[in-house]
Design a protein around this motif. Structure first.
Motif, PDB file in Angstrom:
ATOM      1  N   ILE A 348      45.663  34.074  23.977  1.00  0.00           N
ATOM      2  CA  ILE A 348      45.268  34.078  25.391  1.00  0.00           C
ATOM      3  C   ILE A 348      46.129  33.089  26.170  1.00  0.00           C
ATOM      4  O   ILE A 348      46.604  33.389  27.277  1.00  0.00           O
ATOM      5  N   LYS A 349      46.353  31.927  25.586  1.00  0.00           N
ATOM      6  CA  LYS A 349      47.192  30.910  26.233  1.00  0.00           C
ATOM      7  C   LYS A 349      48.603  31.445  26.456  1.00  0.00           C
ATOM      8  O   LYS A 349      49.194  31.288  27.544  1.00  0.00           O
ATOM      9  N   GLN A 350      49.141  32.097  25.441  1.00  0.00           N
ATOM     10  CA  GLN A 350      50.495  32.655  25.552  1.00  0.00           C
ATOM     11  C   GLN A 350      50.552  33.736  26.627  1.00  0.00           C
ATOM     12  O   GLN A 350      51.512  33.808  27.409  1.00  0.00           O
ATOM     13  N   ALA A 351      49.524  34.590  26.695  1.00  0.00           N
ATOM     14  CA  ALA A 351      49.494  35.646  27.711  1.00  0.00           C
ATOM     15  C   ALA A 351      49.415  35.056  29.110  1.00  0.00           C
ATOM     16  O   ALA A 351      50.061  35.548  30.046  1.00  0.00           O
ATOM     17  N   ALA A 352      48.623  33.992  29.281  1.00  0.00           N
ATOM     18  CA  ALA A 352      48.500  33.348  30.592  1.00  0.00           C
ATOM     19  C   ALA A 352      49.817  32.688  30.993  1.00  0.00           C
ATOM     20  O   ALA A 352      50.220  32.727  32.166  1.00  0.00           O
ATOM     21  N   GLU A 353      50.492  32.098  30.039  1.00  0.00           N
ATOM     22  CA  GLU A 353      51.787  31.477  30.341  1.00  0.00           C
ATOM     23  C   GLU A 353      52.815  32.540  30.712  1.00  0.00           C
ATOM     24  O   GLU A 353      53.626  32.343  31.632  1.00  0.00           O
ATOM     25  N   VAL A 403      38.115  31.904  39.731  1.00  0.00           N
ATOM     26  CA  VAL A 403      37.293  31.816  38.528  1.00  0.00           C
ATOM     27  C   VAL A 403      37.333  33.176  37.833  1.00  0.00           C
ATOM     28  O   VAL A 403      37.060  34.207  38.448  1.00  0.00           O
ATOM     29  N   ILE A 404      37.691  33.165  36.540  1.00  0.00           N
ATOM     30  CA  ILE A 404      37.691  34.386  35.732  1.00  0.00           C
ATOM     31  C   ILE A 404      36.571  34.255  34.702  1.00  0.00           C
ATOM     32  O   ILE A 404      36.635  33.403  33.811  1.00  0.00           O
ATOM     33  N   GLN A 405      35.539  35.068  34.854  1.00  0.00           N
ATOM     34  CA  GLN A 405      34.440  35.063  33.893  1.00  0.00           C
ATOM     35  C   GLN A 405      34.619  36.215  32.907  1.00  0.00           C
ATOM     36  O   GLN A 405      34.716  37.376  33.303  1.00  0.00           O
ATOM     37  N   VAL A 406      34.660  35.864  31.637  1.00  0.00           N
ATOM     38  CA  VAL A 406      34.704  36.871  30.577  1.00  0.00           C
ATOM     39  C   VAL A 406      33.265  37.174  30.179  1.00  0.00           C
ATOM     40  O   VAL A 406      32.534  36.293  29.702  1.00  0.00           O
ATOM     41  N   VAL A 407      32.846  38.421  30.401  1.00  0.00           N
ATOM     42  CA  VAL A 407      31.462  38.819  30.158  1.00  0.00           C
ATOM     43  C   VAL A 407      31.355  39.398  28.753  1.00  0.00           C
ATOM     44  O   VAL A 407      32.035  40.380  28.426  1.00  0.00           O
ATOM     45  N   PRO A 408      30.521  38.823  27.891  1.00  0.00           N
ATOM     46  CA  PRO A 408      30.399  39.326  26.520  1.00  0.00           C
ATOM     47  C   PRO A 408      29.934  40.775  26.495  1.00  0.00           C
ATOM     48  O   PRO A 408      29.330  41.283  27.450  1.00  0.00           O
ATOM     49  N   SER A 435      35.144  42.328  31.431  1.00  0.00           N
ATOM     50  CA  SER A 435      34.065  42.717  30.520  1.00  0.00           C
ATOM     51  C   SER A 435      34.630  43.044  29.140  1.00  0.00           C
ATOM     52  O   SER A 435      35.560  43.866  28.999  1.00  0.00           O
ATOM     53  N   VAL A 436      34.074  42.411  28.142  1.00  0.00           N
ATOM     54  CA  VAL A 436      34.531  42.583  26.767  1.00  0.00           C
ATOM     55  C   VAL A 436      34.122  43.967  26.253  1.00  0.00           C
ATOM     56  O   VAL A 436      32.977  44.401  26.419  1.00  0.00           O
ATOM     57  N   PHE A 485      43.769  42.440  29.024  1.00  0.00           N
ATOM     58  CA  PHE A 485      43.432  41.312  29.892  1.00  0.00           C
ATOM     59  C   PHE A 485      44.530  41.006  30.916  1.00  0.00           C
ATOM     60  O   PHE A 485      44.272  40.370  31.942  1.00  0.00           O
ATOM     61  N   ALA A 486      45.751  41.473  30.656  1.00  0.00           N
ATOM     62  CA  ALA A 486      46.902  41.131  31.510  1.00  0.00           C
ATOM     63  C   ALA A 486      46.687  41.459  32.988  1.00  0.00           C
ATOM     64  O   ALA A 486      47.041  40.652  33.859  1.00  0.00           O
ATOM     65  N   PRO A 487      46.107  42.618  33.358  1.00  0.00           N
ATOM     66  CA  PRO A 487      45.912  42.893  34.789  1.00  0.00           C
ATOM     67  C   PRO A 487      44.986  41.897  35.485  1.00  0.00           C
ATOM     68  O   PRO A 487      45.166  41.618  36.679  1.00  0.00           O
ATOM     69  N   THR A 488      44.021  41.335  34.756  1.00  0.00           N
ATOM     70  CA  THR A 488      43.138  40.324  35.359  1.00  0.00           C
ATOM     71  C   THR A 488      43.923  39.063  35.674  1.00  0.00           C
ATOM     72  O   THR A 488      43.764  38.454  36.751  1.00  0.00           O
ATOM     73  N   LEU A 489      44.798  38.649  34.757  1.00  0.00           N
ATOM     74  CA  LEU A 489      45.649  37.499  35.016  1.00  0.00           C
ATOM     75  C   LEU A 489      46.590  37.769  36.192  1.00  0.00           C
ATOM     76  O   LEU A 489      46.841  36.885  37.025  1.00  0.00           O
ATOM     77  N   ALA A 490      47.073  38.990  36.282  1.00  0.00           N
ATOM     78  CA  ALA A 490      47.959  39.355  37.392  1.00  0.00           C
ATOM     79  C   ALA A 490      47.227  39.282  38.725  1.00  0.00           C
ATOM     80  O   ALA A 490      47.796  38.874  39.750  1.00  0.00           O
ATOM     81  N   GLN A 491      45.954  39.672  38.741  1.00  0.00           N
ATOM     82  CA  GLN A 491      45.154  39.581  39.961  1.00  0.00           C
ATOM     83  C   GLN A 491      45.013  38.125  40.416  1.00  0.00           C
ATOM     84  O   GLN A 491      45.072  37.824  41.615  1.00  0.00           O
TER      85      GLN A 491
END
Length: 500
Positions: A348-353, A403-408, A435-436, A485-491
């Motif tokens: 996740i860290k690598q994807a965010a970077e 704020v990005i909330q990951v919903v289980p 949403s997971v 998850f990448a599109p959420t980070l892009a948003q």
């Protein structure tokens, strides 16, 4: 400030013993002695005179976890009430909470009450409250409030739970009584101390100890109830938790310039012109402007601005990629230590970077000073975490942050939006939700694809909250599909690019 002063005793009998020695000389001597002794025992606090009146005996109030009722829709850490009786004149040597002894005024100096009313709401969907204006008398150790009307009225009694969730057992109710008249058959208790400042009476315990509940159940409602007084308000606290007042001391001190009163151990009768009993929870972790008392129309953005001022947080806006295109926004990834953990933090860290963020990974620490936490969060532009109390730290983000909330997994979106989605938007932040999927949940490997928890979450919800909490909140970790998850980070990046 000084404690309560009591005038010297025996002056009258002293005068009577000496009257026969000479009426005129004796009278002058008694008068002179009275004046000297009265000055010696005068209260030195400004605008303060102790009101004569007997103290009411202290009553030991003990609460325990035996009566605990779990709030079915919340995680919680129970903090049971402890026995707290002491002698009326004995000082609390714990060092954590001091009893308020300040502004006192003799009844003879009281100004006429501008208002004379009691408004109680004990049928609200969430909270029970009473607002009293007039002659209000509080016997803290008995958890009783007496309202003395200026003219004849109907005698009424209300039982108010001063915690913001009215169904919370383990928190004692306060009895509010409106007498029929000043000459009621049951006379009101005499005032030992009369305060110029208004007061807010509330309870701790309950679900406090859970970081989210500390804010949603107490700090936010307390801000809404007391901010209009500009610090000139007393907090009367039942079921007091010294550790809690210590942890949030900076916030409480900014809301009230006076020491909190440990109500259960307060044996004297305190009198006020205005009192609010109980805290009103407008909505989860937020404020409804129309419900703010005093016509102030407070908002959740006002609360977060108040926190930034309280902790001297330097940032009131996130990074602007439009103005600084070469600068990387900072993302704080909350890594929980137990259930609902990220199982692939490095990915996740690598994807965010790769998306353009500078990433910090942090695990919440319950013992961390709140100021330290506040400064760390405020230095970031995005807060990312799985649904849980750690997302409460959004209150320290600069306005305009994300704020990005990951919903289980488990159809928890509605709860997630109520607890964080709506409050975050009310704070002036950008809310994003991920949403997971079942394939990203450890429940799939644990239970298999045919188990109702995986195949039919709706049936688990129909079976009751206990099963929902057991599986979806208590036994699940997540392994994020970083491509999904990448599109959420892009948003999130796109939002920061639009900041000016």
């Amino acid at each position: 400030m000084g404690g309560e002063a009591k005038p010297g005793r025996g002056l009258r009998s002293w005068a009577q013993r000496h009257l026969n020695a000479g009426f005129a000389a004796g009278f002058l001597l008694v008068l002179l002695t009275y004046l000297v002794v009265s000055q010696q025992f005068a209260v030195t606090a400004p605008n303060a005179v102790a009101t004569k009146g007997s103290r009411i005996a202290d009553k030991q109030v003990i609460g325990g976890a035996g009566d605990e009722e779990v709030d079915k829709k919340r995680e919680q850490e129970w903090q049971p009430k402890t026995a707290a009786a002491e002698e009326p004149d004995k000082k609390d040597t714990s060092g954590a909470v001091q009893t308020e002894e300040s502004p006192k005024r003799d009844d003879a100096d009281a100004k006429p009450f501008e208002m004379d009313r009691v408004v109680c709401n004990t049928d609200g969907p969430v909270s029970e409250t009473c607002d009293l204006d007039g002659d209000v008398r509080i016997n803290g150790s008995a958890l009783s409030v007496t309202f003395v009307p200026s003219s004849a009225s109907e005698r009424r009694e209300w039982r108010v739970r001063p915690y913001s969730r009215r169904t919370m057992t383990g928190v004692d109710r306060v009895t509010v009584t409106r007498l029929r008249s000043p000459q009621d058959a049951a006379p009101p208790p005499p005032c030992a101390v009369t305060h110029d400042a208004p007061a807010v009476l509330f309870a701790l315990g309950g679900l406090t100890g859970n970081y989210w509940h500390d804010f949603s159940d107490v700090l936010v409602p307390l801000f809404a109830a007391s901010r209009r007084y500009g610090g000139e308000v007393l907090f009367l606290v039942s079921n007091i938790q010294p550790w809690w007042l210590g942890k949030y001391e900076a916030v409480v001190r900014r809301l009230s310039r006076h020491d909190a009163v440990d109500l259960d151990r307060d044996a004297q009768v305190r009198c006020f012109r205005h009192l609010t009993v109980g805290l009103r929870l407008h909505k989860e972790l937020s404020i409804v402007p129309e419900l703010a008392p005093g016509g102030q129309r407070l908002t959740m953005a006002d609360f977060t601005a108040f926190l930034r001022e309280t902790y001297a947080l330097p940032r009131a806006a996130p990074v602007s990629l439009a103005r600084e295109p070469g600068r990387k926004p900072r993302l704080l990834l909350i890594h929980r230590a137990h259930y609902r953990r990220f199982e692939n933090v490095p990915e996740i860290k690598q994807a965010a970077e790769a998306a353009g963020f500078e990433v910090t990974v942090a695990s919440p620490r319950a013992d961390a000073p709140l100021e330290e936490t506040a400064r760390a969060v405020n230095s970031h532009d995005v807060l990312l975490g799985v649904h849980g109390a750690g997302l409460t730290n959004a209150v320290f983000l600069p306005p305009g942050a994300v704020v990005i909330q990951v919903v289980p997994y488990g159809k928890l979106e509605r709860m997630a939006r109520t607890d964080f989605g709506e409050p975050v938007a009310d704070m002036g932040l950008r809310y994003l939700e991920y949403s997971v999927a079942a394939e990203e949940s450890t429940l799939l490997e644990m239970l298999g694809p045919e188990h109702p928890v995986i195949k039919d979450p709706e049936s688990i919800h129909r079976s009751g909250w206990d099963k929902v909490a057991e599986y979806y909140l208590g036994k699940q970790d997540v392994r994020i599909d970083v491509n999904r998850f990448a599109p959420t980070l892009a948003q999130a990046i796109d939002h920061l690019r639009r900041q000016r």
